[in-house]
Every structure is written in structure tokens, then in C-alpha cells.
Design a protein around this motif. Structure first.
Motif, PDB file in Angstrom:
ATOM      1  N   LEU A   1       0.778  -1.199   0.021  1.00  0.00           N
ATOM      2  CA  LEU A   1      -0.012  -0.052   0.096  1.00  0.00           C
ATOM      3  C   LEU A   1       0.866   1.240  -0.110  1.00  0.00           C
ATOM      4  N   LYS A   2       2.214   1.129   0.106  1.00  0.00           N
ATOM      5  CA  LYS A   2       3.146   2.346  -0.221  1.00  0.00           C
ATOM      6  C   LYS A   2       3.154   2.547  -1.308  1.00  0.00           C
ATOM      7  N   TYR A   3       2.906   1.540  -2.210  1.00  0.00           N
ATOM      8  CA  TYR A   3       2.955   1.822  -3.767  1.00  0.00           C
ATOM      9  C   TYR A   3       1.487   1.980  -4.632  1.00  0.00           C
ATOM     10  N   GLY A   4       0.362   1.711  -3.792  1.00  0.00           N
ATOM     11  CA  GLY A   4      -0.746   1.522  -4.586  1.00  0.00           C
ATOM     12  C   GLY A   4      -1.715   1.358  -3.509  1.00  0.00           C
ATOM     13  N   THR A   5      -3.109   1.214  -4.202  1.00  0.00           N
ATOM     14  CA  THR A   5      -4.340   1.020  -3.410  1.00  0.00           C
ATOM     15  C   THR A   5      -5.064  -0.286  -3.727  1.00  0.00           C
ATOM     16  N   ARG A   6      -5.653  -0.655  -2.614  1.00  0.00           N
ATOM     17  CA  ARG A   6      -6.333  -1.916  -2.880  1.00  0.00           C
ATOM     18  C   ARG A   6      -8.038  -1.846  -2.509  1.00  0.00           C
ATOM     19  N   ASN A   7      -8.979  -2.077  -3.520  1.00  0.00           N
ATOM     20  CA  ASN A   7     -10.161  -1.937  -3.377  1.00  0.00           C
ATOM     21  C   ASN A   7     -10.961  -2.963  -2.625  1.00  0.00           C
TER      22      ASN A   7
ATOM     23  N   ALA B   1      -4.010  -1.647  -7.369  1.00  0.00           N
ATOM     24  CA  ALA B   1      -3.701  -0.947  -8.442  1.00  0.00           C
ATOM     25  C   ALA B   1      -2.503   0.179  -7.941  1.00  0.00           C
ATOM     26  N   PRO B   2      -1.813   0.441  -8.985  1.00  0.00           N
ATOM     27  CA  PRO B   2      -0.558   1.383  -8.604  1.00  0.00           C
ATOM     28  C   PRO B   2      -0.899   2.747  -8.430  1.00  0.00           C
ATOM     29  N   ASN B   3      -0.467   3.476  -7.646  1.00  0.00           N
ATOM     30  CA  ASN B   3      -0.562   4.828  -7.463  1.00  0.00           C
ATOM     31  C   ASN B   3      -0.461   5.870  -8.698  1.00  0.00           C
ATOM     32  N   GLN B   4       0.687   5.644  -9.185  1.00  0.00           N
ATOM     33  CA  GLN B   4       0.995   6.025 -10.524  1.00  0.00           C
ATOM     34  C   GLN B   4       0.561   5.841 -11.750  1.00  0.00           C
ATOM     35  N   PRO B   5       0.133   6.712 -12.797  1.00  0.00           N
ATOM     36  CA  PRO B   5      -0.286   6.046 -13.962  1.00  0.00           C
ATOM     37  C   PRO B   5       0.951   5.456 -14.868  1.00  0.00           C
ATOM     38  N   VAL B   6       0.538   4.552 -15.794  1.00  0.00           N
ATOM     39  CA  VAL B   6       1.427   3.936 -16.710  1.00  0.00           C
ATOM     40  C   VAL B   6       2.041   5.053 -17.475  1.00  0.00           C
ATOM     41  N   LYS B   7       3.436   5.036 -17.740  1.00  0.00           N
ATOM     42  CA  LYS B   7       3.898   5.882 -18.505  1.00  0.00           C
ATOM     43  C   LYS B   7       4.533   5.233 -19.596  1.00  0.00           C
ATOM     44  N   THR B   8       4.438   5.827 -20.903  1.00  0.00           N
ATOM     45  CA  THR B   8       5.218   5.287 -21.799  1.00  0.00           C
ATOM     46  C   THR B   8       6.653   5.715 -22.013  1.00  0.00           C
ATOM     47  N   ALA B   9       7.489   4.933 -22.678  1.00  0.00           N
ATOM     48  CA  ALA B   9       8.948   5.591 -22.724  1.00  0.00           C
ATOM     49  C   ALA B   9       9.147   6.499 -23.463  1.00  0.00           C
ATOM     50  N   PRO B  10      10.238   7.421 -23.158  1.00  0.00           N
ATOM     51  CA  PRO B  10      10.560   8.485 -23.552  1.00  0.00           C
ATOM     52  C   PRO B  10      10.879   8.337 -24.820  1.00  0.00           C
ATOM     53  N   LEU B  11      11.329   7.350 -25.357  1.00  0.00           N
ATOM     54  CA  LEU B  11      12.172   7.196 -26.803  1.00  0.00           C
ATOM     55  C   LEU B  11      11.598   7.788 -27.869  1.00  0.00           C
ATOM     56  N   PHE B  12      10.238   7.741 -28.076  1.00  0.00           N
ATOM     57  CA  PHE B  12       9.769   8.499 -29.419  1.00  0.00           C
ATOM     58  C   PHE B  12       9.138   9.912 -28.818  1.00  0.00           C
TER      59      PHE B  12
END
Length: 344
Positions: A4-10, A16-27
Motif C-alpha cells: 500500500l506504499k505503492y498503490g491502493t486496494r479496493n 492498482a499502482p498509485n502512478q499511471p502507466v508511462k510510455t517510454a520517452p524514446l519517441f
């Protein structure tokens, strides 16, 4: 370890993680050099290095001499199938034992709080997701993986694929090695969109999507047609100036690389204080919602085509808006058909 330091539980126990998924900065445009340099270690470690090392090990200790590869023979083909099957059993089985049999993490970092073995469903052979997934993996998955591997090795041995030597072409082959994951993701996105068309989804891809709550053995649980399309990523090396080791890396990226996206956990606990990111959340959302995240996070193809879901409330809203617009179009289409029929 406290997840729960990294996400939440229903209330259902889904994490589910706290932070949204990010795409790689490559493009990204404009280019973000600092972000790319910070991201690069994650590109190589741990997964890509594991798959690349396995390809080198295969070439050194598993693949028969080139002279034998020039002629198709049941002995060496069967040998490759056995080695592939054992490798899958050990690699996939290690995750299954750790996370699903011994449940050493319990449900910490698990996206879906339930375990597949606890649920019976007629969608699966013998009403068991695990048994169904395991049988499909070995009966079809490893078989077609081996068939593609044999075809490519035979092509290299007989001069039908461009074979560059590492000593003479180090920079060209280094570049090809770097883009192997990019090739995989481009290929995967294209075939994935294809098999989500209504006819192919019904008869082919629905087999894989039966595993709404994926686990390690779901990784290669597919219809044979999907297996052939999926492992067809190796056929790019019939055109690319490449090398058998890099072709094996491409195959292993597909075969062993299916695990992280289906492991069902966001992080795998190693010991008491070390975590390894699975980077599975984007693909888990695809299994949950079906019509988002056809690719992964390396190339932002889903962003470009409007099917990206990053797990945030905004991502959910975009998905629901897309569904609403599609329903409106279908309603208009049905109304036009009804008017036309009435006029007749």
C-alpha cells in the motif's frame, strides 16, 4: 512488504499502482535526452538482458552445428522442442510456484485479488484455467515456437537469410540487437489489432482472452493461429541484415517475454527488501477492458491511435467516451438500416 506504499486496494482485494502507466520517452517529441538516459537502464535490465543471454546460451550449447541445420532431421528438431519445453517449464514454472502455488507474496501487488485456481469456468478445458493454459502452451505454443525456430535456422544454414558475422559487422548487429524489442512491439501491435477484428476475435483471440485474470501460464495460452502470428516476429530476420543469435533473441523476447505482461503482479518480491517491476499493468488493463492497450509502453502506438489507458481516472474517462461515441455510431447505423427497410 507493504504494497500500500505503492498503490491502493479496493474492497474486492484488487490492487492498482498509485502512478499511471508511462510510455517510454524514446519517441517523445521534442526529444528528451535526459529522460532517455535515465530510462535506458530499464530498457536493458532485467528482462531484455535475460532474453538476450538465453539466446546466446542457446547458440552456444543447444543449437546443432550449421552442417546439421542444412538438412531437416527429426533428431535435432525433436531436440529443440524438448529444450524449448523444458526451458518454458522451468521459467514459467518458477513464477507459478513463487506467486501462485506457494503464494509467497500472498496477494501483495496482485492486480486481481483472486487466484485463477480458486475459480472454475466452462470457458476452459476441464473447467480449469491453469490446466487449459498449460496444455495450450505445450501442445500448440512450444510446438509452433519450435517450428518457426527450425524454419529460420534452416534458412540461415542454407543461405536464405542474410547472416552477418559479429566480428565483421559489430555496429550493424549491435543496432539490430537494440531494436529487437521495438520490432517485437510493432509486430505485436499490428497482429493484435488484426486478431481483435470480430471474426478473428471470435475464432482465434478469444482463447487468450478467456484468461481475464491472467497468470504465468496464460502468457502463451493462445489459439494455434495466434501462436503462428505471434512467433512470426522472427521472420523479419529473413529481410534484416542479422544473425542467428539475434533471431533467437527475437524469438525468446516473444516466448519468454510474454511472462512479464501476464504474471498478474505489478512487482515480484525478491527476498525481504528487493522488488522487480513486471511492467505488467498496461497489458493487464487490456485483459480487463479488452479494447485498450493493444501494444505496450515502448512505442506509444496506443496513444497515437487513441486506445491508450494508463490506469488513471482520465484514462478511464477517455475509454468510456470512446465507447459512448461508438455506441452512437452503431445506433445511427441501425436507424438508417431500419429506415431503408421500412421504405422498401
Amino acid at each position: 512488504m507493504d504494497d500500500l506504499k505503492y498503490g491502493t486496494r479496493n474492497k474486492r482485494g484488487d490492487w492498482a499502482p498509485n502512478q499511471p502507466v508511462k510510455t517510454a520517452p524514446l519517441f517523445a517529441f521534442p526529444p528528451r535526452l535526459k529522460a532517455v538516459l535515465k530510462w535506458l537502464p530499464h530498457y536493458f535490465f532485467p528482462w531484455n538482458m535475460i532474453f538476450a543471454a538465453s539466446a546466446v546460451a542457446y547458440w552456444a550449447w543447444v543449437i546443432p552445428p550449421v552442417e546439421r541445420l542444412q538438412t531437416l532431421g527429426i533428431e535435432w528438431i525433436a531436440w529443440l522442442y524438448v529444450v524449448n519445453a523444458i526451458s518454458v517449464f522451468l521459467f514459467y514454472g518458477a513464477f507459478e510456484l513463487h506467486l501462485y502455488v506457494f503464494k509467497r507474496q500472498e496477494n501483495r501487488f496482485k492486480y486481481n485479488g483472486r487466484f485463477p485456481a480458486d475459480q472454475k469456468s466452462k470457458a476452459f478445458w476441464f473447467e480449469s484455467q491453469n490446466l487449459d493454459n498449460i496444455l495450450r502452451t505445450f501442445l500448440s505454443g512450444v510446438t509452433i515456437w519450435t517450428a518457426v525456430e527450425v524454419a529460420m535456422l534452416w534458412a540461415y544454414a542454407n543461405g536464405y537469410a542474410p547472416w552477418l558475422d559479429f566480428a565483421e559487422n559489430p555496429w550493424t548487429l549491435a543496432l539490430i540487437a537494440l531494436v529487437v524489442p521495438i520490432i517485437h512491439e510493432f509486430h505485436f501491435f499490428c497482429i493484435h489489432r488484426l486478431i481483435h477484428t470480430p471474426l478473428l476475435y471470435k475464432w482465434v483471440h478469444s482463447v487468450h482472452h478467456n484468461s481475464v485474470n491472467p497468470s504465468p501460464w496464460s502468457s502463451l495460452s493462445m489459439h494455434p493461429v495466434e501462436h503462428l502470428l505471434y512467433f512470426g516476429t522472427a521472420f523479419y530476420h529473413l529481410i534484416l541484415p542479422s544473425n542467428p543469435v539475434l533471431m533467437l533473441y527475437q524469438l525468446h523476447y516473444a516466448g519468454f517475454g510474454a511472462i512479464p505482461g501476464h504474471v498478474g503482479f505489478d512487482k515480484v518480491e525478491i527476498g525481504e527488501d528487493k522488488l522487480v517491476d513486471s511492467h505488467a499493468y498496461a497489458h493487464y488493463l487490456h485483459h480487463k477492458y479488452f479494447e485498450v492497450n493493444y501494444g505496450d509502453t515502448l512505442i506509444p502506438l496506443d496513444r497515437w491511435f487513441g486506445t491508450w489507458h494508463d490506469g488513471s481516472a482520465e484514462g478511464e474517462a477517455r475509454m468510456q467516451e470512446r465507447y459512448r461515441r461508438r455506441k452512437e455510431k452503431l445506433a445511427v447505423r441501425k436507424a438508417r438500416v431500419g429506415i431503408g427497410e421500412a421504405a422498401e
